[in-house]
Motif scaffolding. Structure first.
Motif, PDB file in Angstrom:
ATOM      1  N   PHE A  17       0.795  -1.225   0.000  1.00 20.50           N
ATOM      2  CA  PHE A  17       0.000   0.000   0.000  1.00 20.50           C
ATOM      3  C   PHE A  17       0.831   1.282   0.000  1.00 20.50           C
ATOM      4  O   PHE A  17       0.275   2.382   0.043  1.00 20.50           O
ATOM      5  CB  PHE A  17      -1.047  -0.001   1.110  1.00 20.50           C
ATOM      6  CG  PHE A  17      -0.515  -0.025   2.520  1.00 20.50           C
ATOM      7  CD1 PHE A  17      -0.272  -1.221   3.152  1.00 20.50           C
ATOM      8  CD2 PHE A  17      -0.302   1.149   3.216  1.00 20.50           C
ATOM      9  CE1 PHE A  17       0.194  -1.257   4.457  1.00 20.50           C
ATOM     10  CE2 PHE A  17       0.161   1.131   4.529  1.00 20.50           C
ATOM     11  CZ  PHE A  17       0.412  -0.084   5.149  1.00 20.50           C
ATOM     12  N   GLU A  68     -10.457  -4.284   1.550  1.00 17.34           N
ATOM     13  CA  GLU A  68     -11.791  -4.630   1.050  1.00 17.34           C
ATOM     14  C   GLU A  68     -11.712  -5.762   0.041  1.00 17.34           C
ATOM     15  O   GLU A  68     -12.466  -6.724   0.090  1.00 17.34           O
ATOM     16  CB  GLU A  68     -12.438  -3.423   0.371  1.00 17.34           C
ATOM     17  CG  GLU A  68     -13.127  -2.477   1.327  1.00 17.34           C
ATOM     18  CD  GLU A  68     -13.827  -1.349   0.584  1.00 17.34           C
ATOM     19  OE1 GLU A  68     -13.989  -1.453  -0.648  1.00 17.34           O
ATOM     20  OE2 GLU A  68     -14.200  -0.362   1.245  1.00 17.34           O
ATOM     21  N   TYR A 128      -3.667  -2.215  -9.667  1.00 14.09           N
ATOM     22  CA  TYR A 128      -4.467  -1.542  -8.659  1.00 14.09           C
ATOM     23  C   TYR A 128      -5.438  -0.550  -9.290  1.00 14.09           C
ATOM     24  O   TYR A 128      -6.614  -0.506  -8.941  1.00 14.09           O
ATOM     25  CB  TYR A 128      -3.529  -0.822  -7.683  1.00 14.09           C
ATOM     26  CG  TYR A 128      -4.241  -0.027  -6.638  1.00 14.09           C
ATOM     27  CD1 TYR A 128      -4.908  -0.662  -5.587  1.00 14.09           C
ATOM     28  CD2 TYR A 128      -4.286   1.355  -6.709  1.00 14.09           C
ATOM     29  CE1 TYR A 128      -5.578   0.066  -4.637  1.00 14.09           C
ATOM     30  CE2 TYR A 128      -4.948   2.090  -5.751  1.00 14.09           C
ATOM     31  CZ  TYR A 128      -5.597   1.445  -4.709  1.00 14.09           C
ATOM     32  OH  TYR A 128      -6.269   2.163  -3.777  1.00 14.09           O
ATOM     33  N   ASP A 164       0.138   4.417   1.865  1.00 10.47           N
ATOM     34  CA  ASP A 164      -1.038   5.199   1.492  1.00 10.47           C
ATOM     35  C   ASP A 164      -2.281   4.527   2.094  1.00 10.47           C
ATOM     36  O   ASP A 164      -2.689   3.451   1.680  1.00 10.47           O
ATOM     37  CB  ASP A 164      -1.124   5.239  -0.039  1.00 10.47           C
ATOM     38  CG  ASP A 164      -2.402   5.888  -0.529  1.00 10.47           C
ATOM     39  OD1 ASP A 164      -3.311   6.144   0.290  1.00 10.47           O
ATOM     40  OD2 ASP A 164      -2.490   6.141  -1.747  1.00 10.47           O
ATOM     41  N   GLU A 165      -2.892   5.231   3.028  1.00 11.72           N
ATOM     42  CA  GLU A 165      -3.980   4.576   3.761  1.00 11.72           C
ATOM     43  C   GLU A 165      -5.216   4.322   2.904  1.00 11.72           C
ATOM     44  O   GLU A 165      -5.952   3.366   3.131  1.00 11.72           O
ATOM     45  CB  GLU A 165      -4.342   5.389   5.010  1.00 11.72           C
ATOM     46  CG  GLU A 165      -3.171   5.489   5.971  1.00 11.72           C
ATOM     47  CD  GLU A 165      -3.614   5.678   7.422  1.00 11.72           C
ATOM     48  OE1 GLU A 165      -4.738   5.286   7.765  1.00 11.72           O
ATOM     49  OE2 GLU A 165      -2.825   6.236   8.204  1.00 11.72           O
ATOM     50  N   LYS A 166      -5.427   5.170   1.927  1.00 15.25           N
ATOM     51  CA  LYS A 166      -6.541   4.912   1.001  1.00 15.25           C
ATOM     52  C   LYS A 166      -6.320   3.586   0.288  1.00 15.25           C
ATOM     53  O   LYS A 166      -7.217   2.775   0.135  1.00 15.25           O
ATOM     54  CB  LYS A 166      -6.634   6.019  -0.053  1.00 15.25           C
ATOM     55  CG  LYS A 166      -6.916   7.400   0.485  1.00 15.25           C
ATOM     56  CD  LYS A 166      -8.382   7.773   0.286  1.00 15.25           C
ATOM     57  CE  LYS A 166      -8.626   9.198   0.778  1.00 15.25           C
ATOM     58  NZ  LYS A 166      -8.168   9.419   2.184  1.00 15.25           N
ATOM     59  N   LYS A 167      -5.104   3.431  -0.141  1.00 17.72           N
ATOM     60  CA  LYS A 167      -4.776   2.213  -0.870  1.00 17.72           C
ATOM     61  C   LYS A 167      -4.902   1.001   0.053  1.00 17.72           C
ATOM     62  O   LYS A 167      -5.400  -0.047  -0.347  1.00 17.72           O
ATOM     63  CB  LYS A 167      -3.347   2.341  -1.401  1.00 17.72           C
ATOM     64  CG  LYS A 167      -3.042   1.469  -2.575  1.00 17.72           C
ATOM     65  CD  LYS A 167      -1.716   1.858  -3.217  1.00 17.72           C
ATOM     66  CE  LYS A 167      -1.253   0.775  -4.165  1.00 17.72           C
ATOM     67  NZ  LYS A 167       0.098   1.017  -4.688  1.00 17.72           N
ATOM     68  N   GLU A 168      -4.469   1.184   1.257  1.00 18.11           N
ATOM     69  CA  GLU A 168      -4.582   0.108   2.238  1.00 18.11           C
ATOM     70  C   GLU A 168      -6.037  -0.309   2.392  1.00 18.11           C
ATOM     71  O   GLU A 168      -6.382  -1.492   2.369  1.00 18.11           O
ATOM     72  CB  GLU A 168      -4.025   0.558   3.596  1.00 18.11           C
ATOM     73  CG  GLU A 168      -3.899  -0.570   4.603  1.00 18.11           C
ATOM     74  CD  GLU A 168      -3.895  -0.061   6.040  1.00 18.11           C
ATOM     75  OE1 GLU A 168      -4.396   1.054   6.297  1.00 18.11           O
ATOM     76  OE2 GLU A 168      -3.403  -0.793   6.919  1.00 18.11           O
ATOM     77  N   ALA A 169      -6.919   0.690   2.523  1.00 19.81           N
ATOM     78  CA  ALA A 169      -8.341   0.412   2.715  1.00 19.81           C
ATOM     79  C   ALA A 169      -8.903  -0.371   1.529  1.00 19.81           C
ATOM     80  O   ALA A 169      -9.601  -1.381   1.698  1.00 19.81           O
ATOM     81  CB  ALA A 169      -9.097   1.720   2.893  1.00 19.81           C
ATOM     82  N   MET A 170      -8.562   0.081   0.327  1.00 23.18           N
ATOM     83  CA  MET A 170      -9.005  -0.603  -0.875  1.00 23.18           C
ATOM     84  C   MET A 170      -8.589  -2.064  -0.873  1.00 23.18           C
ATOM     85  O   MET A 170      -9.391  -2.968  -1.095  1.00 23.18           O
ATOM     86  CB  MET A 170      -8.330   0.081  -2.076  1.00 23.18           C
ATOM     87  CG  MET A 170      -9.237   0.861  -2.987  1.00 23.18           C
ATOM     88  SD  MET A 170     -10.678  -0.093  -3.416  1.00 23.18           S
ATOM     89  CE  MET A 170     -10.268  -0.679  -5.041  1.00 23.18           C
ATOM     90  N   ASP A 173      -4.824   1.115  13.579  1.00 20.94           N
ATOM     91  CA  ASP A 173      -5.419   0.932  12.272  1.00 20.94           C
ATOM     92  C   ASP A 173      -6.812   0.297  12.365  1.00 20.94           C
ATOM     93  O   ASP A 173      -6.954  -0.892  12.588  1.00 20.94           O
ATOM     94  CB  ASP A 173      -4.472   0.043  11.459  1.00 20.94           C
ATOM     95  CG  ASP A 173      -4.816   0.020   9.998  1.00 20.94           C
ATOM     96  OD1 ASP A 173      -5.999  -0.127   9.675  1.00 20.94           O
ATOM     97  OD2 ASP A 173      -3.891   0.160   9.185  1.00 20.94           O
ATOM     98  N   ARG A 211      -9.063  -0.305  10.151  1.00 24.41           N
ATOM     99  CA  ARG A 211      -9.431  -1.257   9.110  1.00 24.41           C
ATOM    100  C   ARG A 211      -8.928  -2.649   9.440  1.00 24.41           C
ATOM    101  O   ARG A 211      -9.669  -3.630   9.343  1.00 24.41           O
ATOM    102  CB  ARG A 211      -8.875  -0.796   7.765  1.00 24.41           C
ATOM    103  CG  ARG A 211      -9.546   0.468   7.247  1.00 24.41           C
ATOM    104  CD  ARG A 211      -8.770   1.047   6.088  1.00 24.41           C
ATOM    105  NE  ARG A 211      -7.494   1.590   6.528  1.00 24.41           N
ATOM    106  CZ  ARG A 211      -7.344   2.813   7.047  1.00 24.41           C
ATOM    107  NH1 ARG A 211      -8.390   3.601   7.173  1.00 24.41           N
ATOM    108  NH2 ARG A 211      -6.164   3.240   7.422  1.00 24.41           N
TER     109      ARG A 211
END
Lengths: 331, 331
Positions: free
Chosen positions: A99, A111, B88, A102-108, A130, A132
């Motif tokens: 990721f 999921e 991604y 990048d936390e957005k990427k981590e979240a994606m 964290d 998530r």
DNA sequence: ATGAAAGCGCTAACAT
DNA sequence: ATGTTAGCGCTTTCAT
């Protein structure tokens, strides 16, 4: 690709029986077993891991998720190697999720991993709070954390004695006679960064050295930050005589700047890095470094995860591996 | 995890309609669409990628396989980063298969990938005659090769002009005045090893330099082989004055030996490496190297693969990227 | 010891 | 515009 149905037809049995020999379960007549094995061979049948995963909701899918913050960091590459070896030996396969801090990427990714129905997850969460990753643990998915824990959460963790390792390393520097030892730290949100900093502080204090706060700078754990901070430190009117760098990438960035200024290591400035690399001896001078057993961290984490998948009730383990000070010639 | 069924029930529609809004296909009444969207939100519904993959046999699974020979080699890490970024962005996820130059392992992984019903594969095959990868291509799975092609097979390839790059690099060394230039090559089974060697030979000959076959040694592309061969070369009665190393790992191994002997680079022996690293400036002296655009190779390969998945009929492309000689201070 | 059948969550005809 | 239904390839009761 042949399906179980075709195998069953060819062998003149039902798919249930085929399934049985495949999972060598229960009693199957030796004769029919042979027939089925023969059909399997002839058709080059291979079970579909996808169908299997869809059907049996737990642990039989042979799929692991790996979530790491930065694949460009050699430390994580070695961890990954360890995980991969264990996974491979146990017929698991890995979905790799990098990721890049990048936390957005981590979240994606998280999921997606859920919807891929993975059997377990090895993660180095963005930080110890964290949400998530915590949610995933709460949902009951087997999880093992590496390098960082999860605050207030019972979860398997494999890491290293960061504080003590840093303490030992800085003590070593002090004993070598260095007085103005700077520390270039990583992201303050990462627990290991804070622990390493604390080890540094403690060592300085315990040895009666003045703690110049200007000599403590935390960056973002990147190569670029290693460069920037080193520049800043070297530009001081009273620059440090030694650098204790907070991770691999920072160390390398610092070395680039030091080399660029034609400074001699360790004469003009000594360097001791947290994190070793397999090729630290290719550096000139060879790097003195705290060696985390990265491969073993990955291996242990993989083992713990597979254990947990088989036995979700087993109590959580915090496994602290020892790092080792590799004394070479940069400090 | 909520299923489509639950969403359908909650919204008071059939699952088919839910599926329609999910794939924003055909005409769905705006009112029902809203109801469904609401239910999805309330239930935090996420489609199962596994079920989707099982059902629709082609391209909808959003799963890519990546097969690489050595994850410890920084070149492949950068390639992987490129692939990962593209994947991604397109909602694909990657199964990482590192076979560590072990053909048995490669075979295992390939089997597993098939049974995981991947939509496409990016591979650096063990060699250009790799029957396993060839079979997969023949079976109709979209495949893109990186770094190496597949002999007698029409397949997308992304690579670099190995021969010319090596030629250019060695010519540069010659112009710098080096005469006894040794070449430490990689595994002879890997096409790029052979091309780099050929570039070396051609450059030497075209410049009228004697080709001392003792100065050409091929190893197994590893760090250890870099060390061994360098030892051997330096022990010659008439040792080389420069080294042209065949890849990343070999270069690093060579540097360790050179450093160990306290030899000065480039005074005592010059080094030019094939493959650059992001931290080549952290080496002392900074490494002069042939820089393959590794990240871009991965990115292009990812793009080609996704194209091919969407349009399996598109003619094959051989994409040759240019590498760049980064002149620094080791040669 | 073996088979029949339900169902995992979804897609894609085919109906209505 | 929406619903019904038949699978995808497998596991797993429940019968026999």
């Amino acid at each position: 690709m042949a399906s179980m149905n075709e195998v069953a037809k060819r062998a003149g049995v039902s798919i249930a029986t085929v399934s049985r020999v495949l999972n060598n379960s229960e009693s199957v007549n030796e004769e029919t077993r042979m027939k089925i094995l023969k059909a399997i061979k002839e058709l080059k049948y291979q079970p579909s891991r996808v169908a299997k995963r869809l059907r049996s909701k737990s642990g039989a899918g042979n799929l692991l998720g790996v979530l790491i913050p930065d694949i460009q960091n050699p430390f994580y590459v070695d961890v990954l190697r360890g995980i991969e070896d264990v996974a491979y030996q146990n017929n698991y396969v890995i979905i790799m999720c990098n990721f890049s801090q990048d936390e957005k990427k981590e979240a994606m990714y998280l999921e997606i991993l859920e919807s891929e129905a993975i059997d377990g997850l090895i993660a180095a969460p963005a930080h110890e709070d964290d949400q998530r990753v915590k949610k995933i643990v709460r949902n009951g998915l087997p999880v093992v954390c590496v390098d960082r824990g999860l605050k207030g959460m019972d979860v398997d963790v494999v890491w290293v004695n960061n504080l003590e390792s840093a303490y030992q390393a800085v003590s070593f520097m002090i004993e070598k006679g260095y007085k103005r030892i700077a520390h270039i730290g990583g992201l303050p949100t990462i627990p290991s960064s804070r622990l390493r900093l604390e080890g540094y502080r403690n060592a300085m204090q315990d040895h009666g050295l003045e703690l110049d706060e200007n000599l403590i700078i935390q960056g973002d754990s990147s190569y670029a930050s290693g460069m920037q901070v080193t520049e800043k430190l070297l530009n001081m009117k009273n620059p440090p005589d030694a650098l204790f760098t907070g991770n691999n990438l920072i160390t390398l960035g610092a070395l680039e700047v030091i080399n660029g200024r034609k400074l001699q290591i360790p004469k003009d400035i000594a360097v001791l890095g947290f994190d070793d690399m397999n090729w630290s001896n290719a550096l000139n001078p060879p790097l003195t470094a705290v060696r985390q057993p990265a491969y073993e961290i990955g291996k242990r984490a993989g083992e713990l995860l597979i254990q947990r998948i088989k036995d979700p009730k087993r109590p959580c383990i915090h496994m602290t591996l020892n790092s080792e000070l590799k004394v070479r010639h940069s400090c």
